[in-house]
Design an enzyme around this catalytic site. Structure first.
Site, mmCIF file in Angstrom:
data_model
loop_
_atom_site.group_PDB
_atom_site.id
_atom_site.type_symbol
_atom_site.label_atom_id
_atom_site.label_comp_id
_atom_site.label_asym_id
_atom_site.label_seq_id
_atom_site.Cartn_x
_atom_site.Cartn_y
_atom_site.Cartn_z
ATOM 1 N N SER A 212 27.065 16.611 57.123
ATOM 2 C CA SER A 212 27.887 16.313 55.942
ATOM 3 C C SER A 212 27.004 15.886 54.784
ATOM 4 O O SER A 212 27.259 16.234 53.625
ATOM 5 C CB SER A 212 28.875 15.191 56.259
ATOM 6 O OG SER A 212 29.766 15.589 57.247
ATOM 7 N N ARG B 62 23.237 17.632 67.935
ATOM 8 C CA ARG B 62 22.741 18.898 67.382
ATOM 9 C C ARG B 62 21.310 19.155 67.796
ATOM 10 O O ARG B 62 20.940 20.256 68.168
ATOM 11 C CB ARG B 62 22.816 18.857 65.841
ATOM 12 C CG ARG B 62 24.213 18.827 65.305
ATOM 13 C CD ARG B 62 24.235 18.328 63.882
ATOM 14 N NE ARG B 62 23.747 16.953 63.798
ATOM 15 C CZ ARG B 62 23.764 16.209 62.705
ATOM 16 N NH1 ARG B 62 24.232 16.706 61.589
ATOM 17 N NH2 ARG B 62 23.319 14.975 62.714
ATOM 18 N N LYS C 34 30.056 2.535 52.684
ATOM 19 C CA LYS C 34 29.150 3.691 52.621
ATOM 20 C C LYS C 34 29.323 4.470 51.314
ATOM 21 O O LYS C 34 28.594 5.429 51.057
ATOM 22 C CB LYS C 34 29.440 4.632 53.805
ATOM 23 C CG LYS C 34 28.510 4.446 55.000
ATOM 24 C CD LYS C 34 28.644 5.645 55.928
ATOM 25 C CE LYS C 34 27.731 5.602 57.122
ATOM 26 N NZ LYS C 34 27.930 6.790 57.982
ATOM 27 N N HIS D 53 31.755 20.225 62.701
ATOM 28 C CA HIS D 53 32.795 19.344 63.255
ATOM 29 C C HIS D 53 33.910 20.180 63.884
ATOM 30 O O HIS D 53 34.386 19.884 64.977
ATOM 31 C CB HIS D 53 33.408 18.475 62.143
ATOM 32 C CG HIS D 53 32.477 17.452 61.566
ATOM 33 N ND1 HIS D 53 32.285 17.301 60.212
ATOM 34 C CD2 HIS D 53 31.677 16.531 62.153
ATOM 35 C CE1 HIS D 53 31.418 16.320 59.991
ATOM 36 N NE2 HIS D 53 31.026 15.840 61.157
HETATM 37 O O1 PNS Z 1 29.935 10.526 61.502
HETATM 38 P P1 PNS Z 1 29.104 9.317 61.755
HETATM 39 O O2 PNS Z 1 28.905 8.551 60.475
HETATM 40 O O3 PNS Z 1 27.829 9.629 62.465
HETATM 41 O O4 PNS Z 1 29.961 8.370 62.749
HETATM 42 C C1 PNS Z 1 29.477 7.126 63.142
HETATM 43 C C2 PNS Z 1 30.577 6.312 63.850
HETATM 44 C C3 PNS Z 1 31.833 6.240 63.014
HETATM 45 C C4 PNS Z 1 30.910 6.947 65.172
HETATM 46 C C5 PNS Z 1 29.986 4.892 64.095
HETATM 47 O O5 PNS Z 1 29.469 4.387 62.910
HETATM 48 C C6 PNS Z 1 31.055 3.922 64.625
HETATM 49 O O6 PNS Z 1 31.453 4.000 65.765
HETATM 50 N N1 PNS Z 1 31.496 2.987 63.750
HETATM 51 C C7 PNS Z 1 32.555 2.057 64.039
HETATM 52 C C8 PNS Z 1 32.013 0.631 64.194
HETATM 53 C C9 PNS Z 1 31.429 0.447 65.581
HETATM 54 O O7 PNS Z 1 32.091 0.593 66.579
HETATM 55 N N2 PNS Z 1 30.144 0.080 65.605
HETATM 56 C C10 PNS Z 1 29.409 -0.108 66.837
HETATM 57 C C11 PNS Z 1 28.869 1.233 67.347
HETATM 58 S S1 PNS Z 1 27.951 1.013 68.797
#
Ligand code: PNS
Length: 194
Positions: A147, A109, A60, A36
Site C-alpha cells: 500500500s 510476501r 498513522k 490484499h
Molecule cells: O497492514 P498492516 O499495517 O501491516 O497491519 C498491521 C496490524 C494492523 C495487523 C497491526 O498493527 C495490529 O495488529 N495492530 C493492532 C494493535 C495490536 O494488536 N498491536 C499488537 C500487535 S502484536
C-alpha cells in the site's frame, strides 16, 4: 444400519457447524491492493468465515478515512459470500475474541516480511495462546506490492494500473486530484461545441 449411517451424517454435520472456523484478516489497507484481494480469495477458501478487519489508525495519518477503506473493501469483496468487512481499534487479539475468531490471517510476501510478522504472531500468541496465526503467500506478481508503494507512485503521478482494483485506482485519482471528483459530481459534459 441405514438409520445409524444417517445418524452419523447428522452428527458430523452438526460437528462441522460447531467447528466453524472464523478468521480475521487485520490490516491498515490504506489503500487495499490486488495483493490484499488475492489473499482474501485464498483465505476465503480455507476458512468458514473471513472478516477483513481494518485498523482505525489515526496516528498513522492514513490517506483514506476508515469509512472510505471500508467502502472500497466491501465493493472488492462483494462476490465472496463468506467474507465480511469490519473496523476495529485496540488490540487485534481483543477484536479476535470479540468476533469469536480462532485464527488471524496474514500475508507474507518476501523473507523481509517474516521477521516483523513472526514477532507479531508470537506476541499475539503470548497475549492469547489459543489464537493461531496463519500465513499465506500472495501470487508472485504481488510479491513486491505494498500500500505504501501504491500511495507513493500515485502521489508522484505514476501508473498504478494492475496494482489495485479499478475502483481503488479511481478513488486514488479523486483523492489526489480533487478536480476529477468535481467533474464526477457535475456529471457528464454536454455534447457539442463548448
Ligand atoms: O497492514 P498492516 O499495517 O501491516 O497491519 C498491521 C496490524 C494492523 C495487523 C497491526 O498493527 C495490529 O495488529 N495492530 C493492532 C494493535 C495490536 O494488536 N498491536 C499488537 C500487535 S502484536
Amino acid at each position: 444400519m441405514r438409520r445409524i449411517k444417517s445418524c452419523f451424517a447428522e452428527i458430523s454435520s452438526v460437528w462441522r457447524t460447531l467447528k466453524k472456523v472464523i478468521a480475521i484478516y487485520p490490516g491498515s489497507f490504506d489503500p487495499p491492493t490486488n495483493g490484499h484481494l488475492d489473499l482474501i480469495a485464498r483465505g476465503s477458501k480455507i476458512f468458514d468465515q473471513l472478516i477483513v478487519a481494518i485498523l482505525r489508525n489515526p496516528e498513522k495519518g492514513p490517506l483514506f478515512s476508515l469509512s472510505d477503506r471500508k467502502r472500497m473493501l466491501e465493493a472488492m469483496t462483494q462476490n465472496f459470500k463468506n467474507v465480511d468487512v469490519d473496523t476495529f481499534d485496540g488490540l487485534t487479539v481483543d477484536y479476535a475474541s470479540k468476533v469469536k475468531a480462532g485464527a488471524v490471517l496474514r500475508g507474507i510476501r518476501a523473507i523481509s516480511d517474516y521477521e516483523y510478522e513472526l514477532q507479531m504472531a508470537l506476541m499475539n500468541r503470548k497475549l492469547r495462546p489459543d489464537l493461531e496465526t496463519v500465513f499465506m503467500m500472495p501470487a508472485e506478481q504481488y510479491s513486491y506490492l505494498s500500500s505504501r508503494l501504491v500511495r507513493e507512485i500515485a502521489q508522484l503521478g505514476g501508473s498504478i494500473k494492475g496494482l489495485v482494483p479499478e475502483l481503488v485506482e479511481q478513488r486514488l485519482k479523486e483523492k489526489l486530484d480533487p478536480a476529477i471528483k468535481l467533474e464526477h459530481a457535475r456529471g457528464p459534459k454536454p455534447r457539442g461545441r463548448q
